[in-house]
Design a protein around this motif. Structure first.
Motif, PDB file in Angstrom:
ATOM      1  N   ILE A  46      25.039  20.125 -29.425  1.00 18.22           N
ATOM      2  CA  ILE A  46      25.424  18.768 -29.022  1.00 18.22           C
ATOM      3  C   ILE A  46      24.219  17.837 -29.100  1.00 18.22           C
ATOM      4  O   ILE A  46      24.322  16.696 -29.574  1.00 18.22           O
ATOM      5  CB  ILE A  46      26.027  18.789 -27.606  1.00 18.22           C
ATOM      6  CG1 ILE A  46      27.364  19.538 -27.612  1.00 18.22           C
ATOM      7  CG2 ILE A  46      26.235  17.371 -27.088  1.00 18.22           C
ATOM      8  CD1 ILE A  46      27.960  19.747 -26.236  1.00 18.22           C
ATOM      9  N   VAL A  47      23.062  18.316 -28.644  1.00 19.70           N
ATOM     10  CA  VAL A  47      21.849  17.491 -28.722  1.00 19.70           C
ATOM     11  C   VAL A  47      21.529  17.152 -30.174  1.00 19.70           C
ATOM     12  O   VAL A  47      21.168  16.012 -30.510  1.00 19.70           O
ATOM     13  CB  VAL A  47      20.667  18.210 -28.042  1.00 19.70           C
ATOM     14  CG1 VAL A  47      19.367  17.465 -28.315  1.00 19.70           C
ATOM     15  CG2 VAL A  47      20.902  18.329 -26.550  1.00 19.70           C
ATOM     16  N   ASP A  48      21.692  18.137 -31.059  1.00 18.86           N
ATOM     17  CA  ASP A  48      21.437  17.900 -32.483  1.00 18.86           C
ATOM     18  C   ASP A  48      22.384  16.844 -33.038  1.00 18.86           C
ATOM     19  O   ASP A  48      21.974  15.955 -33.792  1.00 18.86           O
ATOM     20  CB  ASP A  48      21.585  19.226 -33.244  1.00 18.86           C
ATOM     21  CG  ASP A  48      21.163  19.076 -34.695  1.00 18.86           C
ATOM     22  OD1 ASP A  48      20.198  18.331 -34.947  1.00 18.86           O
ATOM     23  OD2 ASP A  48      21.788  19.689 -35.574  1.00 18.86           O
ATOM     24  N   HIS A  49      23.659  16.917 -32.671  1.00 21.20           N
ATOM     25  CA  HIS A  49      24.619  15.941 -33.187  1.00 21.20           C
ATOM     26  C   HIS A  49      24.390  14.558 -32.573  1.00 21.20           C
ATOM     27  O   HIS A  49      24.615  13.548 -33.245  1.00 21.20           O
ATOM     28  CB  HIS A  49      26.048  16.424 -32.898  1.00 21.20           C
ATOM     29  CG  HIS A  49      26.572  17.328 -33.985  1.00 21.20           C
ATOM     30  ND1 HIS A  49      27.457  16.904 -34.937  1.00 21.20           N
ATOM     31  CD2 HIS A  49      26.285  18.626 -34.273  1.00 21.20           C
ATOM     32  CE1 HIS A  49      27.728  17.906 -35.761  1.00 21.20           C
ATOM     33  NE2 HIS A  49      27.023  18.974 -35.388  1.00 21.20           N
ATOM     34  N   VAL A  50      23.974  14.519 -31.314  1.00 16.42           N
ATOM     35  CA  VAL A  50      23.628  13.229 -30.714  1.00 16.42           C
ATOM     36  C   VAL A  50      22.460  12.599 -31.453  1.00 16.42           C
ATOM     37  O   VAL A  50      22.453  11.396 -31.751  1.00 16.42           O
ATOM     38  CB  VAL A  50      23.315  13.400 -29.211  1.00 16.42           C
ATOM     39  CG1 VAL A  50      22.697  12.126 -28.657  1.00 16.42           C
ATOM     40  CG2 VAL A  50      24.572  13.738 -28.436  1.00 16.42           C
ATOM     41  N   ASN A  51      21.466  13.424 -31.803  1.00 19.50           N
ATOM     42  CA  ASN A  51      20.320  12.902 -32.555  1.00 19.50           C
ATOM     43  C   ASN A  51      20.729  12.421 -33.945  1.00 19.50           C
ATOM     44  O   ASN A  51      20.205  11.432 -34.455  1.00 19.50           O
ATOM     45  CB  ASN A  51      19.243  13.984 -32.684  1.00 19.50           C
ATOM     46  CG  ASN A  51      18.478  14.176 -31.389  1.00 19.50           C
ATOM     47  OD1 ASN A  51      18.411  13.265 -30.564  1.00 19.50           O
ATOM     48  ND2 ASN A  51      17.935  15.354 -31.176  1.00 19.50           N
TER      49      ASN A  51
END
Length: 1917
Positions: free
Chosen positions: A479-484
């Motif tokens: 999720i953090v990767d997709h938010v970035n």
């Protein structure tokens, strides 16, 4: 008036004097305004000579021991306290060197002796002066130590409700545990662009400083937010990001700032949880880099995360929760899309019910789920991916419910068809048997073979939990990767601001691996913080050229080496993790062998071999070794991962673990180097081939260390800003301050270290000007030199003998700690001595005067009183003697008779009463005795029976229960006896159980002892009761004997009673006869009284009736008046609201229109970009072309759909924010349509009812009503047309709900805009038609005046014929109602006209008389002038006219001086007279021209005659005469006020007259509004030609041209003002010459001839009105941008009255100096700017009413911005600043008077600021003061009043702080006031503007077109 308490202690109390003393001495004293207060007795003031001697020691060069000077009697110090940490005390005796004890008195009045340390002999820290308490910056305190910091924070937090405080470069934020209204957009706007020290401390100030330094220094910035859990770190970081998003905006229309803010709900849902300390605790650290472009607008962001607390997924402590997302899922389980997840209540799942607290108060998890999903959508996570995330999370919950059954001690199994596991496998898309197998088995691989080994139940549970944690951690990273990815910048990043939200120092009862990593990170951050603070101090000293030495500060590098160096704790931990049989115990032994007794920071606990202690910078922390290895390895069985990777049905699941193989580590991110921003951007480091597999095997500690190193590199490459969050208490109570907890956190977060570093050097810093302003009072006139720097040096050398206590820099003076307090004491002592001398003199004079007056009055009064008293006394003696003699005999007789009677009656009554009482007492005692005996036996039997039954039942229950528990325990013991692991587990908690049992035994022993004590006390009470009963029995026996003796007396008493009865009977008969006579008399009297009462009641009723009727009439009248006033006010408010709403809609429409134009230009640019290799055109050229292709929606409404469809083919990404706004706007328009439909239906029903009522009424009038009916039918048809259009709108909106429908260019959007404009225009047209109809009815009524004597049959027949022509009877009713209204109107008008006629008659008579006098004077003057020569006549007549006009003006000014309205009316009449004179002058010019023409004709005829005569004369008769040159004038035309131009010249006309026109030249040289007149004259000619295409084209080109000019030069005030004036003039011309009667009545007959004849331009009038509104709003924005930088400096900071405001010591964050420097704005700057605005508007000929509205808006902006800054600046809230503000406001009011704008409403907009200034100056002590404040401050809200009182800060010691109790009193009194809770005023508010009709008296035919305009192609007609 400021109350000043003069500190000091006189020998006797001096009474309070009700006088105000203003002491003014510009040389040695500041201006003080003080009210003399009584000085309490018991305290002594030193003698004046002693004070002067002490104060003046420094003048004679005497050495003063500063220590002895400060530690004197009444000095206040801080002493340690175990409860409050530090307590304040006061010295009772001067300290002398060598004293071992200090005599102190605490604040509560207790005296104590404080012993000094015999070794160090350190004195307790001194307390700061009261005026320094509550400072914004802790470094501004003179004494910098722990108690001063703690007290300052407490005062600000508790008393002033201020949660932010500066400590040098650190912002200290205390969590209030309450929502405060200090984070709105108005607060953000107030802090935007301000210097950090100018405003009160705030997180927005830190964010603004970072943003400003990024732009100024071109260096990346970081904001480091740290603190305990629950201290408010996440909220602070969130507000900082919100500030950046609001202030900077995004560089594109992708709404990056909204995406940045939308990442917060997602990260909070998956990374935050409820703990015992915080309901929304972040369980991970994060560093967010917000990227900016070269224009410093947000373009993207990137997030790094640190050390997610994975153990929380599987375990929560008591009163804690799992991550929020799980509870949000459970709360939303009923949604249709979540049915497949098969979720339930949070109490159903093992992973969410362990804490026992599934609900957070005030939080709706279902609503939070909606917010989370919306944020995911905004960040581009599709619905399918969202459902995949929710499937994984639901699978984790179901996995937690999987249970295992033991087969033996080493193996276990999953129950067959176990439902939780089936659900988990279905959700994950894996095989049930395979997952069930690998949950209970593991694979062991050796060099040759592979074994599959079963695992025990305990290991299976651990493996299940490890799998759940691993899945959640990978999902979190995904999720953090997709938010970035969603926040990734699409353009090149120029700079960034990082926001670090990381855990603070933590220490608990049991500290494990997580706390170790957290404290390791804090050690690194603290080291960086110390180095940065030291670096800033060093730079400041070098900048000021101050010699500096190295400051000793705490270096925590040894502690960091202990953790991360070679053979450090982390190295040993990683090494132990690699060992095959590594354990926590062996690792602990390695730690002891390596570091114990070798490193001073490492210790071993005494009672444990499985723990170690590290001395951190904040505190010692003991870590338990258990679990370190397991958490560091973070192992999960590979076979279970392979099962999940093999999922074919669920694509997202394998993707999680594929990313795991690719990424180096979940926390790795792009490092930021220390490079200039102008170079290439920083690129992420690339992993080498083959490195991924190694990195994947790294331990958690190793990964955390690497990510921490990357973080420190990033922070070192940026400029850091620090925010330290403090948790005030552990119970989450709002505004409650626990000193112990606060001190712990202050020591841990580095605030006290900052104070220590500052105190080690020169913490107090003053500029030379500030020092001079503050301590000017300590200088003599001869000490003041022209050079301020040299003056300060000379004074300081005399004041402070030790030169090491201060240093002189280039621009500042640096002081050691305590020196400012020393100087303040000297200053205060000198002021105190001066005040005492003033008081002494004034009080002595007043008391002497009072004594003489009182003595004289007392002697006079005594003389008269004593004579009167002597005469009265003699008279009193005579009367007393006579009265005594009379009283003696009278009293003797009365007393004797009364005594005999009373004696006889008393003896008889006593005998009877005593016998009766004795008998009753005996019977009662007998019954009580027998009852007690019976009760005793019965109660004993019942108690024994109950006790036996209860005992048997209890014994039986105990036996049953013990048997059951024993069987159960035996069974459990038999099962667990075979399990060695279980045996070990039981013994783990055995010691705790023994301790608990021991505690229970102790408690039972205490209860046993208490029961024994109760039993003994009961025995004692029993014995006492027994003795008491025995004594009662003896007493009863004695009374029985007495009763026997009394029976003998009864007989004798009975005989006496019989005798008395006979006497009584005789007395009663006599009494009866007397009573009968009295009743008869009473009856007669009552009858008479009743008759009188009836008459009186009748009169009273009549009187009451009259009074009631009168009161009712008065009440009805008052209520009607009040109702009328209220309704009028309400209508005005509704009208203003409607105008404001409409103008806001126009503003929004213009913004959308501009945005559409920009998008169209961008698309044109994109289309026109040539292929590679071709030459690009200039971007400015293309933008200019796009400007000239602009056209309005009116002319190109047909072409608009074609243009709109072109960009829609390219399928641009959907703008969600625009879609949501348009969707909301469409819903609002639907509601408005429905309300209009309801209103229309209601009107139709009313019309039908009126028709039914008026059907039978006789007809009144004919032809006029027929005309009325025709107009009404037209209105009805228009209404139907509006209905149809609304239905079309509804259909267009309800056909589809796709996002494309509401996008710009869609059909619904086009229909919406078209219908909105057309409906508003039609509404205005219909309103005007209704007004015309009404005016026609009135005029027709006047024509039909009834003629009483001439009513003939012809009129009746005509009337009947007219009535027969009317087809609809409803029209008769409408006409009749209209005529009734006109009758009433005519009557009222007739009366008003009659009055006005009489007034005019009187005024005309007076004017006739004055004209006669004037005529006589003129005749005299004419006679005098005739005697003068011709040259002097003109000058004399002019002189006379000037004097006459001057005298007339002076006369009327004196006449109307008391009545400004009459004077204004006189000025208006004078102006009208001037206009009439101008018109007469024009007429005379015309006659002159006619006469000239006639003269020319006559001259021509004469010339012809002369030629004829000359022909008849012979040549010889001709005599040579000089020939004079003849002037041949051009023949003048009679112009019609029109201008003719060709169609092809239209663009040239717009270009020369609008686009390229210079406003300044037109305004100075030509008549005002000339472009508007020219344009209108062109329109008139097109109307004259009846060319509708030409009219439409010209008007459209004009409107578009004005819009282009304003778009191009919209920031120039002159341009915007010029076109606002011309647009209004054009609009007035269209109205004036429209041909409508309402506008024509103001015209001259010649002007009425110029009216438009062919076209009705009402629709274009509405368009021009809308354009004028938009220009007005743009004008307001322009003047706001110009005034904004001046307001705060000129109204608040600049000292208009020099010397009133005292300069207080400031800290590191210097505020803006109040001394006017070059470039700083003053009040004169504001007034000059106002004059400039006013002169420009007047030059442009703007309407006076419009100028008033602009001025009102300007003054509102000044007042709002000033008040908002005042409410956000503690240093500005003082008595002296209130005086400055009131003076500044008075100057603004004077400006209004000079410009004759007092009636513009501008003064009223300053009322809140005026009341705030008054609030700063009034007394704030008693309840009367509170009442006065509440009644005075009616324009301020409650929040603003309380805020000002909280911020009130004394500048001098003579001022007093506002008590907290007084503020509470104000809040109680204002709690019923209903006002807005908003703190700040809306500085962006724009009042609705109106354009009153203002006709022009200028004749169109007289207008000349100057050649400078370049309009030679236009010809006058």
């Amino acid at each position: 008036m400021t109350s000043v308490v003069l500190l000091g202690k006189p020998e006797r109390e001096i009474p309070k004097l009700p006088y105000e003393i203003v002491y003014t001495n510009t040389r040695d004293m500041e201006i003080c305004s003080m009210e003399i207060e009584p000085i309490l007795p018991g305290k002594e003031i030193p003698a004046a000579s002693e004070s002067a001697e002490n104060l003046c020691c420094w003048r004679y060069g005497m050495e003063i021991d500063v220590l002895e000077y400060m530690y004197v009697k009444y000095a206040r110090v801080w002493i340690p306290d175990p409860e409050e940490v530090w307590k304040s005390a006061e010295l009772l005796k001067d300290y002398k060197p060598g004293d071992k004890v200090l005599q102190l008195r605490l604040e509560e009045g207790k005296d104590l002796e404080y012993s000094l340390d015999p070794k160090t002999k350190e004195l307790p820290p001194l307390r700061n002066p009261d005026i320094l308490v509550g400072e914004n910056d802790l470094t501004a305190l003179s004494y910098l130590h722990e108690p001063a910091v703690l007290h300052n924070l407490k005062v600000r937090f508790i008393d002033s409700k201020l949660i932010y405080t500066y400590c040098g470069i650190v912002l200290v934020a205390i969590n209030p545990y309450e929502q405060l209204p200090i984070y709105g957009e108005d607060i953000i706007n107030a802090y935007s662009g301000q210097n950090m020290g100018d405003m009160d401390p705030h997180i927005f100030a830190v964010a603004e400083e970072a943003y400003k330094q990024m732009a100024r220094d071109e260096r990346n910035q970081s904001i480091i937010v740290s603190g305990e859990s629950g201290a408010g770190k996440t909220v602070s970081a969130k507000y900082a990001m919100r500030y950046f998003a609001t202030v900077s905006g995004s560089a594109s229309e992708a709404n990056v700032e909204e995406k940045v803010l939308a990442s917060n709900p997602i990260m909070e849902s998956i990374g935050n949880a409820k703990t015992t300390r915080n309901d929304n605790s972040s369980r991970f650290g994060k560093y967010i880099e917000i990227g900016f472009d070269k224009r410093y607008r947000i373009i993207g962001a990137n997030m790094r995360t640190y050390l997610l607390e994975k153990s929380r997924v599987v375990f929560q402590a008591e009163e804690e929760r799992n991550y929020h997302i799980f509870y949000q899922l459970c709360a939303s389980a009923a949604l249709p899309e979540f049915k497949t997840l098969r979720l339930g209540s949070a109490n159903y799942f093992h992973y969410t019910k362990q804490g026992g607290s599934p609900v957070i108060d005030g939080v709706d998890d279902a609503k939070e789920m909606v917010n989370t999903r919306q944020a995911c959508t905004l960040l581009g996570i599709s619905d399918s991916y969202q459902m995949g995330i929710f499937r994984i999370l639901a699978g984790i919950l179901h996995l937690g419910n999987v249970e295992f059954a033991s087969r033996d001690s080493d193996s276990c199994t999953v129950p067959t068809k176990h439902e939780p596991l089936i659900i988990f496998c279905d959700l994950m898309g894996v095989e049930y048997e395979e997952m069930a197998h690998w949950l209970c088995h593991r694979k062991l691989a050796t060099a040759t073979e592979t074994y599959i080994k079963p695992i025990s139940k305990l290991h299976a549970i651990n493996a299940r939990d490890a799998l759940a944690k691993h899945i959640y951690a990978n999902l979190f990273n995904w999720i953090v990767d997709h938010v970035n990815k969603a926040l990734h910048a699409t353009v090149k990043q120029h700079s960034f601001i990082g926001v670090l939200d990381i855990y603070g120092f933590e220490t608990f009862e049991i500290n494990s691996f997580e706390q170790f990593c957290i404290n390791y990170a804090n050690e690194k951050l603290q080291q960086q913080f110390n180095m940065h603070v030291f670096k800033l101090e060093q730079e400041e000293y070098m900048k000021e050229q101050i010699p500096w030495t190295l400051i000793d500060f705490y270096d925590n590098q040894p502690c960091i080496n202990l953790i991360e160096a070679k053979m450090g704790i982390l190295d040993l931990l990683d090494e132990e993790c690699k060992m095959p049989k590594g354990s926590d115990d062996s690792w602990a032994q390695k730690l002891y062998n390596t570091h114990l007794n070798k490193c001073a920071l490492f210790e071993k606990p005494r009672l444990s071999n499985k723990a170690f202690i590290i001395k951190h910078f904040a505190d010692k922390v003991e870590y338990q070794c258990e679990g370190f290895l397991e958490k560091n390895k973070d192992t999960v069985y590979e076979e279970q991962i392979k099962v999940l990777k093999s999922s074919k049905k669920f694509k997202l699941l394998p993707e999680l673990f594929q990313d795991e193989e690719k990424v180096l580590s979940p926390t790795s991110a792009t490092p930021s180097g220390r490079v200039p921003l102008s170079r290439m951007p920083i690129k992420p480091a690339k992993a080498r081939p083959g490195q991924a597999s190694k990195e994947h095997k790294k331990t958690v500690g190793h990964q955390f260390r690497n990510s921490l190193h990357l973080l420190m590199e990033t922070l070192n490459a940026t400029t850091p800003h620090y925010v330290r969050c403090i948790k005030p208490n552990d119970f989450k109570f709002p505004f409650t301050f626990d000193e112990k907890r606060a001190v712990q956190q202050l020591r841990a977060c580095g605030v006290l270290e900052t104070i220590r570093i500052s105190a080690a050097g020169f913490p107090s810093r003053w500029t030379y000007q500030e020092f001079f302003s503050r301590y000017r009072v300590l200088m003599k006139q001869r000490d003041v030199l022209g050079d301020r720097k040299q003056t300060c040096k000379n004074v300081l050398e005399k004041l402070i003998q030790d030169k090491d206590k201060y240093q002189f820099g280039k621009t500042k003076i640096f002081f050691r700690a305590g020196q400012v307090a020393y100087l303040e004491k000297i200053r205060a002592d000198k002021l105190r001595a001066a005040c005492i001398r003033i008081q002494k003199t004034i009080r002595g004079w007043l008391m002497r005067k009072k004594y003489v007056r009182m003595r004289k009055a007392a002697i006079t009064i005594q003389r008269h009183v004593r004579g009167y008293q002597a005469r009265c006394y003699a008279k009193f003696l005579r009367r007393t003697r006579a009265a005594i003699t009379i009283q003696k005999f009278q009293r003797m007789y009365v007393v004797r008779k009364r005594y005999q009677c009373m004696r006889d009656a008393t003896i008889a009554l006593q005998a009877l009463l005593r016998g009766y009482m004795v008998r009753n007492k005996y019977q009662m005692m007998l019954r009580e005795h027998k009852s007690v005996v019976i009760q005793k036996h019965v109660r004993g039997w019942l108690a024994r029976r109950r006790y036996g039954r209860t005992l048997r039942a209890i014994v039986y229950l105990q036996c049953c229960y013990r048997r059951m528990m024993a069987k159960r325990e035996l069974k459990k013991l038999k099962i667990e006896a075979r399990s060695v692991e279980r045996y070990k587990k039981l013994h783990i908690g055995l010691e705790n159980k023994i301790m608990q049992l021991q505690r229970k035994i102790d408690e039972q022993n205490k209860e046993y002892k208490s029961l024994l004590e109760k039993m003994s006390s009961l025995e004692i009470t029993y014995s006492t009761e027994t003795e008491k009963l025995r004594s009662d029995v003896e007493r009863l026996r004695m009374s029985e004997e007495e009763a026997k003796n009394a029976t003998n007396r009864v007989i004798s008493l009975q005989e006496e009673i019989a005798k008395l009865r006979r006497e009584l009977h005789q007395t009663q008969s006599e009494k009866k006869s007397i009573e009968e006579w009295a009743d008869k008399y009473k009856h007669e009297t009552e009858q008479l009284v009743s008759e009188l009462k009836e008459q009186n009641s009748l009169l009273e009723r009549e009187k009451e009736e009259h009074r009631r009727i009168h009161d009712q009439a008065r009440e009805i009248t008052e209520s009607m008046e009040k109702k009328l006033v209220e309704e009028t006010k309400q209508l005005e408010l509704d009208l203003n609201d409607e105008r404001l709403r409409y103008q806001n809609l126009l503003n929004e429409f213009s913004r959308l229109e501009e945005r559409y134009d920009d998008l169209k230009d961008e698309m044109n640019l994109m289309v026109s970009i040539p292929k590679p290799g071709h030459k690009r055109t200039d971007s400015t050229h293309s933008s200019n072309e796009s400007e000239y292709t602009f056209s309005s929606e009116i002319t190109e409404a047909e072409d608009l759909p074609l243009r709109m469809e072109e960009p829609s083919e390219k399928k641009a990404p959907l703008d969600m924010s625009l879609f949501l706004k348009l969707q909301k706007r469409v819903s609002e328009l639907e509601q408005e349509k429905q309300s209009l439909q309801d209103e229309l239906d209601r009107k139709e029903e009313q019309a039908l009812r009126a028709k039914a009522k008026e059907e039978e009424r006789p007809p009144i009038r004919g032809a006029e009503l027929e005309y009325e009916s025709l107009k009404r039918q037209e209105l009805e048809s228009e209404n139907k047309k509006l209905k149809n259009e609304l239905n079309e709108l509804q259909k267009a909106l309800t056909e589809t709900r796709a996002p494309e429908v509401t996008a710009p260019g869609a059909p619904a959007y086009r229909v919406l805009l078209d219908q909105l404009t057309s409906v508003s225009e039609e509404l205005e047209v219909r309103k005007e038609e209704v007004l015309i109809l009404r005016s026609q009815l009135v005029s027709q009524k006047e024509a039909i005046q009834p003629k009483e004597d001439k009513n003939t049959m012809t009129d009746a027949t005509i009337l009947l014929e007219d009535v027969q022509k009317m087809k609809d009877k409803g029209e008769i009713a409408q006409a009749y109602i209209g005529l009734k209204e006109t009758n009433r109107l005519l009557e009222s008008q007739l009366q008003s006209q009659k009055k006005s006629h009489e007034n005019e008659l009187e005024s005309l008579r007076g004017e006739i008389q004055s004209l006669k006098e004037e005529n006589n004077r003129q005749q005299q003057l004419l006679a005098q002038n005739l005697q003068l020569p011709p040259e002097a006549r003109i000058e004399a007549s002019l002189q006379h006219e000037i004097t006459r006009l001057t005298n007339e003006n002076l006369f009327f000014e004196e006449l109307y001086a008391d009545d400004p309205k009459k004077y204004q009316l006189y000025r208006i009449s004078l102006y009208k007279r001037m206009i009439d004179l101008m018109e007469q002058l024009e007429k005379q010019d015309k006659t002159v021209r006619k006469l000239k023409k006639q003269l020319k004709v006559f001259a021509k005829k004469i010339g012809e005659l002369e030629v004829g005569q000359m022909e008849n004369i012979s040549p010889g008769q001709i005599i040579d005469e000089p020939i004079r040159p003849v002037n041949i004038p051009r023949k003048e035309k009679d112009f019609q006020g029109m201008l003719e131009y060709k169609k092809e010249d239209e663009q040239k006309l717009v270009k020369n007259l609008i686009l390229e026109l210079k406003p300044r030249g037109v305004a100075v040289n030509l008549i005002p509004g000339l472009p508007a007149y020219i344009l209108f004259m062109c329109v008139r000619h097109a109307d004259y030609l009846n060319d509708d295409q030409k009219v439409r084209s010209l008007l459209t080109s004009t409107i578009n041209g004005i819009k282009k000019v304003l778009k191009k030069r919209g920031d120039d005030f002159e341009t915007v003002s010029f076109w606002l004036s011309n647009t209004c003039r054009f609009l007035h011309c269209l109205k004036q010459y429209s041909g409508e009667e309402g506008f024509m009545k103001h015209n001259t007959p010649r002007q009425n001839e110029h009216c438009l004849t062919n076209f009705d331009l009402a629709e274009y009038r509405q368009v021009l009105s809308d354009l004028a509104i938009q220009i007005y709003q743009q004008l307001v924005r322009v003047l706001e941008n110009i005034l904004q930088p001046m307001i705060v400096s000129g109204m608040l900071e600049h000292e208009t009255i020099q010397g009133v405001s005292g300069v207080k010591p400031t800290g590191l964050r210097k505020r803006t100096s109040s001394i006017a420097d070059e470039g700083t704005y003053t009040l004169d700057s504001i007034i000059r700017q106002l004059n400039s605005f006013h002169s420009v508007m007047c030059q442009h000929g703007m309407d006076p009413e419009l100028i008033k509205q602009v001025v009102k808006q300007m003054f509102y902006i000044i007042g709002a911005v000033t008040l908002n800054n005042l409410l956000l600046r503690k240093d500005m809230c003082s008595w002296s600043k209130g005086m400055q503000i009131r003076y500044n406001v008075s100057q603004l009011e004077e400006w209004l008077r000079d410009k004759n704008l007092m009636n513009s409403g501008a003064k009223e907009t300053l009322e809140p600021l005026i009341q705030a200034a008054q609030l700063l100056q009034v007394k704030k002590k008693t309840d009367e003061d509170a009442e006065a404040i509440c009644s005075m401050c009616n324009a301020l809200t409650t929040a603003q009043i309380v805020k000002v009182l909280n911020l009130y800060t004394p500048v001098n010691e003579f001022e007093e702080r506002v008590l907290v109790s007084f503020i509470r009193t104000i809040q109680v009194r204002l709690r019923d006031r209903k006002d807005s809770p908003q703190l700040l005023m809306d500085a962006k508010h724009i009042f609705p503007v109106t354009f009153p009709f203002n006709p022009s008296s200028l004749a169109l035919e007289t207008i000349q077109i100057p050649a400078s305009l370049g309009l030679g192609f236009i010809s006058r007609v």
